[in-house]
Design a protein around this motif. Structure first.
Motif, PDB file in Angstrom:
ATOM      1  N   MET A 130       0.830  -1.196   0.000  1.00  0.00           N
ATOM      2  CA  MET A 130       0.000   0.000   0.000  1.00  0.00           C
ATOM      3  C   MET A 130       0.871   1.254   0.000  1.00  0.00           C
ATOM      4  SD  MET A 130      -3.393   0.967   1.262  1.00  0.00           S
ATOM      5  CE  MET A 130      -4.054   2.416   1.928  1.00  0.00           C
ATOM      6  N   GLU A 131       1.947   1.233   0.800  1.00  0.00           N
ATOM      7  CA  GLU A 131       2.812   2.403   0.871  1.00  0.00           C
ATOM      8  C   GLU A 131       3.477   2.690  -0.466  1.00  0.00           C
ATOM      9  OE1 GLU A 131       5.497   2.525   4.141  1.00  0.00           O
ATOM     10  OE2 GLU A 131       3.921   2.074   5.581  1.00  0.00           O
ATOM     11  N   ALA A 132       3.912   1.635  -1.165  1.00  0.00           N
ATOM     12  CA  ALA A 132       4.540   1.835  -2.468  1.00  0.00           C
ATOM     13  C   ALA A 132       3.544   2.434  -3.465  1.00  0.00           C
ATOM     14  CB  ALA A 132       5.093   0.508  -2.990  1.00  0.00           C
ATOM     15  N   PHE A 133       2.314   1.946  -3.409  1.00  0.00           N
ATOM     16  CA  PHE A 133       1.271   2.476  -4.294  1.00  0.00           C
ATOM     17  C   PHE A 133       1.020   3.950  -3.998  1.00  0.00           C
ATOM     18  CE2 PHE A 133      -3.174   3.554  -5.072  1.00  0.00           C
ATOM     19  CZ  PHE A 133      -3.278   3.237  -6.421  1.00  0.00           C
ATOM     20  N   LEU A 134       0.887   4.297  -2.715  1.00  0.00           N
ATOM     21  CA  LEU A 134       0.631   5.693  -2.340  1.00  0.00           C
ATOM     22  C   LEU A 134       1.810   6.590  -2.680  1.00  0.00           C
ATOM     23  CD1 LEU A 134      -1.216   5.248   1.055  1.00  0.00           C
ATOM     24  CD2 LEU A 134      -2.169   6.110  -1.088  1.00  0.00           C
ATOM     25  N   ALA A 135       3.022   6.080  -2.482  1.00  0.00           N
ATOM     26  CA  ALA A 135       4.192   6.883  -2.819  1.00  0.00           C
ATOM     27  C   ALA A 135       4.257   7.150  -4.318  1.00  0.00           C
ATOM     28  CB  ALA A 135       5.462   6.186  -2.348  1.00  0.00           C
ATOM     29  N   ARG A 136       3.833   6.164  -5.110  1.00  0.00           N
ATOM     30  CA  ARG A 136       3.917   6.319  -6.562  1.00  0.00           C
ATOM     31  C   ARG A 136       2.730   7.074  -7.149  1.00  0.00           C
ATOM     32  NH1 ARG A 136       5.702   1.700 -10.787  1.00  0.00           N
ATOM     33  NH2 ARG A 136       5.770   3.068 -12.588  1.00  0.00           N
ATOM     34  N   TYR A 137       1.516   6.756  -6.698  1.00  0.00           N
ATOM     35  CA  TYR A 137       0.307   7.315  -7.298  1.00  0.00           C
ATOM     36  C   TYR A 137      -0.486   8.218  -6.355  1.00  0.00           C
ATOM     37  CZ  TYR A 137       1.191   3.699 -10.766  1.00  0.00           C
ATOM     38  OH  TYR A 137       1.770   2.911 -11.715  1.00  0.00           O
ATOM     39  N   GLY A 138       0.038   8.497  -5.183  1.00  0.00           N
ATOM     40  CA  GLY A 138      -0.706   9.263  -4.192  1.00  0.00           C
ATOM     41  C   GLY A 138      -1.103  10.648  -4.648  1.00  0.00           C
ATOM     42  N   LEU A 139      -0.184  11.354  -5.291  1.00  0.00           N
ATOM     43  CA  LEU A 139      -0.505  12.711  -5.731  1.00  0.00           C
ATOM     44  C   LEU A 139      -1.531  12.706  -6.860  1.00  0.00           C
ATOM     45  CD1 LEU A 139       3.010  14.369  -5.507  1.00  0.00           C
ATOM     46  CD2 LEU A 139       1.074  14.632  -3.949  1.00  0.00           C
ATOM     47  N   LEU A 140      -1.442  11.719  -7.732  1.00  0.00           N
ATOM     48  CA  LEU A 140      -2.460  11.583  -8.772  1.00  0.00           C
ATOM     49  C   LEU A 140      -3.820  11.286  -8.142  1.00  0.00           C
ATOM     50  CD1 LEU A 140      -3.291  11.396 -11.747  1.00  0.00           C
ATOM     51  CD2 LEU A 140      -2.645   8.984 -11.676  1.00  0.00           C
ATOM     52  N   ALA A 141      -3.822  10.440  -7.107  1.00  0.00           N
ATOM     53  CA  ALA A 141      -5.066  10.126  -6.403  1.00  0.00           C
ATOM     54  C   ALA A 141      -5.640  11.372  -5.728  1.00  0.00           C
ATOM     55  CB  ALA A 141      -4.825   9.028  -5.376  1.00  0.00           C
ATOM     56  N   VAL A 142      -4.772  12.241  -5.218  1.00  0.00           N
ATOM     57  CA  VAL A 142      -5.243  13.492  -4.611  1.00  0.00           C
ATOM     58  C   VAL A 142      -5.910  14.357  -5.673  1.00  0.00           C
ATOM     59  CG1 VAL A 142      -4.495  15.665  -3.561  1.00  0.00           C
ATOM     60  CG2 VAL A 142      -3.583  13.493  -2.720  1.00  0.00           C
ATOM     61  N   PHE A 143      -5.278  14.494  -6.825  1.00  0.00           N
ATOM     62  CA  PHE A 143      -5.852  15.306  -7.900  1.00  0.00           C
ATOM     63  C   PHE A 143      -7.223  14.777  -8.308  1.00  0.00           C
ATOM     64  CE2 PHE A 143      -6.628  16.545 -12.258  1.00  0.00           C
ATOM     65  CZ  PHE A 143      -6.309  17.885 -12.251  1.00  0.00           C
ATOM     66  N   VAL A 144      -7.312  13.476  -8.554  1.00  0.00           N
ATOM     67  CA  VAL A 144      -8.584  12.865  -8.961  1.00  0.00           C
ATOM     68  C   VAL A 144      -9.594  12.918  -7.813  1.00  0.00           C
ATOM     69  CG1 VAL A 144      -9.668  10.692  -9.686  1.00  0.00           C
ATOM     70  CG2 VAL A 144      -7.498  11.406 -10.689  1.00  0.00           C
ATOM     71  N   GLY A 145      -9.116  12.712  -6.599  1.00  0.00           N
ATOM     72  CA  GLY A 145     -10.005  12.724  -5.437  1.00  0.00           C
ATOM     73  C   GLY A 145     -10.667  14.067  -5.192  1.00  0.00           C
ATOM     74  N   MET A 146     -10.058  15.127  -5.670  1.00  0.00           N
ATOM     75  CA  MET A 146     -10.675  16.446  -5.511  1.00  0.00           C
ATOM     76  C   MET A 146     -12.007  16.517  -6.256  1.00  0.00           C
ATOM     77  SD  MET A 146      -8.705  17.797  -3.415  1.00  0.00           S
ATOM     78  CE  MET A 146      -9.495  19.374  -3.320  1.00  0.00           C
ATOM     79  N   TRP A 147     -12.191  15.651  -7.245  1.00  0.00           N
ATOM     80  CA  TRP A 147     -13.445  15.609  -7.996  1.00  0.00           C
ATOM     81  C   TRP A 147     -14.526  14.858  -7.228  1.00  0.00           C
ATOM     82  CZ3 TRP A 147     -14.774  17.785 -12.658  1.00  0.00           C
ATOM     83  CH2 TRP A 147     -13.753  18.480 -13.299  1.00  0.00           C
ATOM     84  N   VAL A 148     -14.122  14.113  -6.209  1.00  0.00           N
ATOM     85  CA  VAL A 148     -15.084  13.285  -5.475  1.00  0.00           C
ATOM     86  C   VAL A 148     -15.442  13.927  -4.137  1.00  0.00           C
ATOM     87  CG1 VAL A 148     -15.503  11.004  -4.493  1.00  0.00           C
ATOM     88  CG2 VAL A 148     -14.181  11.228  -6.598  1.00  0.00           C
ATOM     89  N   GLU A 149     -14.462  14.102  -3.286  1.00  0.00           N
ATOM     90  CA  GLU A 149     -14.706  14.607  -1.936  1.00  0.00           C
ATOM     91  C   GLU A 149     -13.473  15.374  -1.476  1.00  0.00           C
ATOM     92  OE1 GLU A 149     -15.841  15.741   1.589  1.00  0.00           O
ATOM     93  OE2 GLU A 149     -17.149  15.062   0.003  1.00  0.00           O
ATOM     94  N   GLY A 150     -13.476  16.665  -1.685  1.00  0.00           N
ATOM     95  CA  GLY A 150     -12.301  17.489  -1.461  1.00  0.00           C
ATOM     96  C   GLY A 150     -11.770  17.520  -0.044  1.00  0.00           C
ATOM     97  N   GLU A 151     -12.618  17.794   0.926  1.00  0.00           N
ATOM     98  CA  GLU A 151     -12.140  17.947   2.298  1.00  0.00           C
ATOM     99  C   GLU A 151     -11.525  16.657   2.839  1.00  0.00           C
ATOM    100  OE1 GLU A 151     -15.130  18.995   1.302  1.00  0.00           O
ATOM    101  OE2 GLU A 151     -15.274  21.113   1.799  1.00  0.00           O
ATOM    102  N   THR A 152     -12.181  15.537   2.579  1.00  0.00           N
ATOM    103  CA  THR A 152     -11.661  14.262   3.069  1.00  0.00           C
ATOM    104  C   THR A 152     -10.337  13.934   2.401  1.00  0.00           C
ATOM    105  OG1 THR A 152     -13.902  13.476   3.446  1.00  0.00           O
ATOM    106  CG2 THR A 152     -12.178  11.806   3.351  1.00  0.00           C
TER     107      THR A 152
END
Length: 192
Positions: free
Chosen positions: A1-23
């Motif tokens: 999980m840590e490797a995935f977050l380290a690699r794709y975490g920032l992309l997930a943050v960008f995409v996640g802003m479209w779903v639920e920004g504060e969380t």
């Protein structure tokens, strides 16, 4: 999980802003505290993600304002008060912290004769403040957890992220249900 977050975490943050920004901002601030990605890389990514969402809603208001359903939505009593204060700095900042108001506000602004340059000039400071506060709140949460529980192991981090994400999802669902009920009640009250 840590490797995935380290690699794709920032992309997930960008995409996640479209779903639920504060969380997403809260969880990403926590993960930045856990050094899964850089806090200084997180800030612009979160800003750009939120900015893209707001621009999409502004564009929707600009190009769909002649649609009868959108026009009905824009003439709701709750939005009428925006005619006076809708383009003020305070309104841009306030909708950031009133859950569920950001998207309708951006659609409303797009439907008005508000120049895009003025929209951007008001949007940027509000977005910077909003995203920075939520990220640093998540970062502070990470500090509190480390002080209370000691250094978190990988499995503990995953559990905290899952709990925060579940809590955010529950809040989102509860507020969405409440808004749906209020909309139905308001529509029933307006019906002859």
């Amino acid at each position: 999980m840590e490797a995935f977050l380290a690699r794709y975490g920032l992309l997930a943050v960008f995409v996640g802003m479209w779903v639920e920004g504060e969380t997403v901002l809260l969880v990403s601030g926590f993960l930045a505290h856990q050094r899964l990605f850089s806090l200084w890389a997180l800030l612009p990514v979160a800003f750009l993600g939120a900015f893209s969402v707001d621009n999409a809603f502004y564009a929707a208001g600009r190009y769909l304002s002649s649609n009868p359903r959108v026009r009905w939505f824009l003439e709701r009593p709750a939005l009428r008060s925006l005619h006076e204060h809708g383009e003020s700095w305070g309104a841009f900042l306030l909708v950031r912290f009133l859950y569920g108001t950001r998207a309708p506000f951006m659609v409303y602004l797009g439907s008005r004769p508000l120049p895009y340059a003025r929209f951007v000039l008001r949007e940027i400071p509000a977005l910077v403040l909003w995203s920075t506060l939520w990220i640093f709140f998540g970062h502070a949460l990470g500090r509190v957890l480390v002080l209370a529980l000691g250094e978190l192991r990988s499995s503990h981090r995953a559990a905290v992220v899952a709990i925060l994400a579940a809590a955010g999802l529950l809040v989102f669902l509860a507020l969405a249900a409440r808004n749906r009920i209020q909309t139905r009640c308001a529509a029933a009250a307006e019906a002859p």
